[in-house]
Design a protein around this motif. Sequence first.
Motif, PDB file in Angstrom:
ATOM      1  N   UNK A 249       0.697  -1.350   0.105  1.00 25.40           N
ATOM      2  CA  UNK A 249       0.090  -0.135  -0.126  1.00 25.40           C
ATOM      3  C   UNK A 249       0.824   1.288   0.019  1.00 25.40           C
ATOM      4  N   UNK A 250       0.144   2.319   0.159  1.00 27.89           N
ATOM      5  CA  UNK A 250       0.842   3.774  -0.008  1.00 27.89           C
ATOM      6  C   UNK A 250       1.531   3.922   1.592  1.00 27.89           C
ATOM      7  N   UNK A 251       2.804   4.254   1.294  1.00 27.00           N
ATOM      8  CA  UNK A 251       3.437   4.728   2.510  1.00 27.00           C
ATOM      9  C   UNK A 251       3.338   6.158   3.168  1.00 27.00           C
ATOM     10  N   UNK A 252       3.778   7.096   2.339  1.00 27.32           N
ATOM     11  CA  UNK A 252       3.648   8.305   2.651  1.00 27.32           C
ATOM     12  C   UNK A 252       2.250   8.640   3.166  1.00 27.32           C
ATOM     13  N   UNK A 253       2.084   9.423   4.381  1.00 31.70           N
ATOM     14  CA  UNK A 253       0.802   9.816   4.942  1.00 31.70           C
ATOM     15  C   UNK A 253       0.097   8.884   6.088  1.00 31.70           C
ATOM     16  N   UNK A 254       0.741   7.574   5.882  1.00 35.30           N
ATOM     17  CA  UNK A 254       0.254   6.727   6.826  1.00 35.30           C
ATOM     18  C   UNK A 254       0.708   6.746   8.315  1.00 35.30           C
ATOM     19  N   UNK A 255       0.140   6.223   9.227  1.00 36.49           N
ATOM     20  CA  UNK A 255       0.608   6.297  10.498  1.00 36.49           C
ATOM     21  C   UNK A 255       1.916   5.156  10.548  1.00 36.49           C
ATOM     22  N   UNK A 256       2.906   5.558  11.122  1.00 34.58           N
ATOM     23  CA  UNK A 256       4.027   4.747  11.056  1.00 34.58           C
ATOM     24  C   UNK A 256       3.909   3.469  11.697  1.00 34.58           C
ATOM     25  N   UNK A 257       2.986   3.213  12.654  1.00 34.88           N
ATOM     26  CA  UNK A 257       2.727   1.828  13.290  1.00 34.88           C
ATOM     27  C   UNK A 257       2.129   1.056  12.338  1.00 34.88           C
ATOM     28  N   UNK A 258       1.163   1.527  11.341  1.00 35.44           N
ATOM     29  CA  UNK A 258       0.503   0.623  10.274  1.00 35.44           C
ATOM     30  C   UNK A 258       1.674   0.180   9.387  1.00 35.44           C
ATOM     31  N   UNK A 259       2.863   0.905   9.076  1.00 36.30           N
ATOM     32  CA  UNK A 259       3.927   0.679   8.178  1.00 36.30           C
ATOM     33  C   UNK A 259       4.997  -0.481   8.648  1.00 36.30           C
TER      34      UNK A 259
END
Length: 530
Positions: A249-259
């Motif tokens: 999925x998209x990385x930028x803009x996502x909460x860091x815990x999801x990545x």
Amino acid sequence: MFVKLVIMVSLALCPPILLSHLASSYFISKYGFEQAEQTVSTVAQLSAEAPSVIEGMQSPLNSDVWLQMVDFLTMLTSVSNVKFIVLIDMDGNRIYHPETPKIGAHVVGGDEGNALQGKTYISSARGTFGFSQRAFRPVFDEHGKQIGAVIVGIMSKDIEKNVSRLTSPMTWLFSLALLIGVLLAVQLSRKIKKILFGLEPHQIARLLEERNAILSTVREGIIAINKSNRLVVVNEMAEKILRSAGVKGELLGRPVHEVVPSTRLDSILNEGKPEYDCEQNINGQVIMTNRAPIIIQGKTVGAVATFRDMTEMRALAERLTGLSNYAEALRSRSHEYLNKLHVISGLLRNKRYDELEEYLSDIIGSKIRETSSIKVNVQDPILVGLLESKFSRAHERNVTLSLGGSGVIPHLSSTGAHALVTVLGNLVDNAFDAVSYTQEKHIALTVHCDHGTLVITVADTGHGISEEHIQKIFSKGFSTKGAGRGIGLYMLLLTLDELDGSIEIDSRVGQGTAFTVHVPLSRLTDGGQA
């Protein structure tokens, strides 16, 4: 850029201020003329309906009634601030005029016709006093018969003068507003220039391009979060590592815990303290990471992490260990042969040829025996060089190093050779340290091959390892030899993990230690691939 900003902001302020000024002037002017029209209309009505005026218009010139009318009209002209009040008969001739010589003459302007027909209106025309706003109103006697008309006027120039008196302060006010706007534009431009560190727009664009180029070319993964714990920077290497760890999925803009579920960037953001050289597991992929807060003007505004795949780090460490061992081999060889050359030189100067011949025979014989022993058990040239250096170092340190066994180390792949250099180099170096302070200094290196598994044992006659230390010796940074140590065995264990190998320890305090390594031979000969 400063001048451009001032000009742009000033130009942005000018249109609304100018339009406001024009609109204000227009409405003030309109209001002035409307007030003038209302004034002349009211005065004309008062004049036309006044009994003294009606009686005076029907009386002879200079009669008492006519003179009373004149006094009334003079008073009304004065208090109402109109320019003139004129009375005309049904033929358009003046019955009364402020200037007596003009009484009896026909009215000037040509706009009186409708008034003599009983109509009330306002007109603009040039009369004897000049251009004026004039109100016309018919005059009727007590029987309702029209006997003439009254004309009341205010000079247009007087109206314009009154309007000017109102608009002049407005002009100064808007000029002051424009000046204040320009001064604020100057201050705003200075503030913007300070915020942008005095950089021109093209310089900012160039820095942005350079920043993106740097982020895309570095071999470390870089991610950064803002105060909301959302990713704002992810360079190409970081995306590559995260994708290989199964992040989608998209990385930028996502909460860091999801990545990165196991991240500690949020803690770094809250605590404001950096963390360096930390291992982290991302969905089974191990990375080496450094984390630090982003501090601007004394405030923590985010956090950044740089990281590399531990597989690459281990390969690099193995290469460095190999290079270190090669350098040590060259140093040992150089030192050993330099000492022997000094002995040979001394024997030659003293012409002690028999002793020189015997000394050379011992050296050559010893080297032949060592070389023969190495070649029996080792075929890989890199490992041959390593072992020869260790024999030379053993001679320097007065340590007996023996090599034996029933197996042969064949030619290895480049990766396998470097890996085995890491394993053997660290084990033999530890053995040298172990026997440094013992009376019996002996190290036994044996090689066996058993059903495709290479078994290497390094045994020393040192003081041994206590039970409590055995549990810790493979931990990163643990060492009984002082600060700055504790890396060798840690790297050895990482290397064995990569090779699907294992290590056993047999140690007795006061008697010595033996390390036994088991490595699948295929992992050494096939480039480390399973």
